[in-house]
Structures are given as C-alpha cells and as structure tokens.
Design a protein around this motif. Structure first.
Motif, mmCIF file in Angstrom:
data_model
loop_
_atom_site.group_PDB
_atom_site.id
_atom_site.type_symbol
_atom_site.label_atom_id
_atom_site.label_comp_id
_atom_site.label_asym_id
_atom_site.label_seq_id
_atom_site.Cartn_x
_atom_site.Cartn_y
_atom_site.Cartn_z
ATOM 1 N N ARG A 54 15.377 13.960 -7.782
ATOM 2 C CA ARG A 54 15.412 12.530 -7.438
ATOM 3 C C ARG A 54 14.719 12.360 -6.100
ATOM 4 O O ARG A 54 14.858 13.196 -5.219
ATOM 5 N N VAL A 55 13.977 11.294 -5.974
ATOM 6 C CA VAL A 55 13.393 10.941 -4.687
ATOM 7 C C VAL A 55 14.232 9.833 -4.063
ATOM 8 O O VAL A 55 14.909 9.075 -4.763
ATOM 9 N N ARG A 56 14.214 9.771 -2.729
ATOM 10 C CA ARG A 56 14.993 8.778 -1.979
ATOM 11 C C ARG A 56 14.037 7.926 -1.158
ATOM 12 O O ARG A 56 13.232 8.434 -0.386
ATOM 13 N N GLY A 57 14.144 6.617 -1.351
ATOM 14 C CA GLY A 57 13.369 5.675 -0.567
ATOM 15 C C GLY A 57 14.223 5.102 0.546
ATOM 16 O O GLY A 57 15.375 4.727 0.321
ATOM 17 N N ASN A 72 0.857 -1.177 0.000
ATOM 18 C CA ASN A 72 0.000 0.000 0.000
ATOM 19 C C ASN A 72 0.893 1.227 0.000
ATOM 20 O O ASN A 72 2.062 1.153 0.364
ATOM 21 N N ALA A 73 0.324 2.322 -0.448
ATOM 22 C CA ALA A 73 1.097 3.556 -0.523
ATOM 23 C C ALA A 73 0.181 4.740 -0.289
ATOM 24 O O ALA A 73 -0.905 4.816 -0.878
ATOM 25 N N ASN A 74 0.603 5.628 0.568
ATOM 26 C CA ASN A 74 -0.072 6.895 0.785
ATOM 27 C C ASN A 74 0.781 7.981 0.148
ATOM 28 O O ASN A 74 1.919 8.204 0.566
ATOM 29 N N HIS A 75 0.228 8.629 -0.866
ATOM 30 C CA HIS A 75 0.939 9.683 -1.583
ATOM 31 C C HIS A 75 0.628 11.005 -0.884
ATOM 32 O O HIS A 75 -0.508 11.462 -0.865
ATOM 33 N N ILE A 76 1.652 11.598 -0.311
ATOM 34 C CA ILE A 76 1.481 12.724 0.601
ATOM 35 C C ILE A 76 1.810 14.062 -0.049
ATOM 36 O O ILE A 76 1.158 15.061 0.214
ATOM 37 N N HIS A 95 6.885 -14.695 6.733
ATOM 38 C CA HIS A 95 6.553 -13.429 6.086
ATOM 39 C C HIS A 95 7.332 -12.288 6.723
ATOM 40 O O HIS A 95 7.883 -12.431 7.811
ATOM 41 N N GLN A 96 7.366 -11.190 5.986
ATOM 42 C CA GLN A 96 8.085 -9.992 6.425
ATOM 43 C C GLN A 96 7.190 -8.781 6.166
ATOM 44 O O GLN A 96 6.366 -8.810 5.259
ATOM 45 N N VAL A 97 7.395 -7.723 6.939
ATOM 46 C CA VAL A 97 6.690 -6.466 6.708
ATOM 47 C C VAL A 97 7.741 -5.357 6.687
ATOM 48 O O VAL A 97 8.553 -5.239 7.612
ATOM 49 N N TRP A 98 7.703 -4.553 5.632
ATOM 50 C CA TRP A 98 8.690 -3.500 5.400
ATOM 51 C C TRP A 98 8.008 -2.151 5.312
ATOM 52 O O TRP A 98 6.979 -2.011 4.651
ATOM 53 N N GLN A 99 8.596 -1.149 5.944
ATOM 54 C CA GLN A 99 8.144 0.236 5.848
ATOM 55 C C GLN A 99 9.094 0.961 4.911
ATOM 56 O O GLN A 99 10.315 0.937 5.124
ATOM 57 N N ILE A 100 8.537 1.592 3.891
ATOM 58 C CA ILE A 100 9.345 2.345 2.933
ATOM 59 C C ILE A 100 8.814 3.766 2.873
ATOM 60 O O ILE A 100 7.650 3.995 2.507
ATOM 61 N N ASP A 101 9.636 4.721 3.251
ATOM 62 C CA ASP A 101 9.274 6.129 3.173
ATOM 63 C C ASP A 101 10.077 6.768 2.053
ATOM 64 O O ASP A 101 11.282 6.527 1.924
ATOM 65 N N ILE A 102 9.406 7.586 1.252
ATOM 66 C CA ILE A 102 10.033 8.231 0.101
ATOM 67 C C ILE A 102 10.034 9.737 0.327
ATOM 68 O O ILE A 102 8.997 10.324 0.649
ATOM 69 N N PHE A 103 11.210 10.342 0.139
ATOM 70 C CA PHE A 103 11.425 11.755 0.422
ATOM 71 C C PHE A 103 11.880 12.487 -0.838
ATOM 72 O O PHE A 103 12.580 11.915 -1.671
ATOM 73 N N ASP A 104 11.533 13.776 -0.936
ATOM 74 C CA ASP A 104 12.040 14.593 -2.031
ATOM 75 C C ASP A 104 13.436 15.105 -1.668
ATOM 76 O O ASP A 104 13.977 14.782 -0.605
ATOM 77 N N GLU A 105 14.018 15.915 -2.531
ATOM 78 C CA GLU A 105 15.385 16.397 -2.308
ATOM 79 C C GLU A 105 15.495 17.364 -1.139
ATOM 80 O O GLU A 105 16.591 17.598 -0.641
#
Length: 136
Positions: A97-100, A86-90, A111-121
C-alpha cells in the motif's frame, strides 16, 4: 487548525462509496490539524501493464487527498474543483500500500494549492504532486 468543516475518518471514507475512490480502495487513515493522509493498494487495480504502480493511480490518490482537503477548508455551500495537477514519479512500487500525505501550501478565498507526497511501505518517496483548486 486549518479545517473549517467537521470531519471524521468514517465520514471521509463513506464519501468514496460508489465512485473511483472506493473502486481503488483509497482509505483515509489520518486527519491532523493541518494534514490529511490516505492509503491505496498497489495491486491489479492500480498496476500498469509492467507490474508497477500506474502513474495515473498515483494522481488519483493525490487529487482525492487535495480535493477532500480543499473541501474541508471551505464553508457553507462552497466547494472546490481541480484546476491543475502535476506529479513527479520518483520510485516504482510493485506491491503493498502507498500512503499519501497532503498539506496546504496556500488556502485562499479563491484558490488553494496542495502538496501531496506519496510514500511506499518503507517510507520512501515515490511520487510528489501538487494540486491547485478553485473555490466555487
């Protein structure tokens, strides 16, 4: 350290050759004891028709990071497959470039659960995603 496999940034980036990861120029840039980071350009390859970063491109970055992190947490012949993302576009991003940044919420045997946050410059959160993988 949560990683069970040896990895270098060079080897991780080589995995992207000839597939979507390479096509979108996703570059692994940092591997710590518990996180993995990659960047992706915001340009014609990743824009939606209105000139913003496409939400699907953000999901590709998130799933790439979580899947590679999941694989690094397996051993031998094990691998991982995505079960749910799932993804919440904020915040919209138009260029640069964005950084994850990916970190484990759970690394179990099945099973595994991963949190991925994406940031702008500017370091602002643009997307928050969670990936669940199955260990196979």
């Amino acid at each position: 350290m949560i990683w069970k496999r040896e990895a270098t940034l060079e080897a991780l980036n080589a995995m992207g050759e000839g597939n979507m990861v390479g096509l979108l120029d996703i570059q692994f840039e940092r591997l710590t004891e518990s996180t993995i980071e990659a960047t992706m350009p915001v340009d014609g390859r990743t824009h939606q028709p209105f000139g913003l970063l496409h939400g699907g491109a953000s999901v590709v970055l998130a799933e790439t990071l979580g899947s590679v992190a999941g694989y690094l947490c397996t051993e031998g012949e094990q691998s991982v497959v995505g079960l749910e993302i799932n993804a919440n576009h904020i915040r919209g991003v138009r260029s640069g470039r964005v950084r994850g940044v990916c970190k484990a919420l759970h690394t179990g045997g099945r099973h595994q659960v991963w949190q991925i946050d994406i940031f702008d410059e500017q370091g602002r959160l643009c997307c928050s995603s969670r990936l669940t993988t199955a260990v196979v």
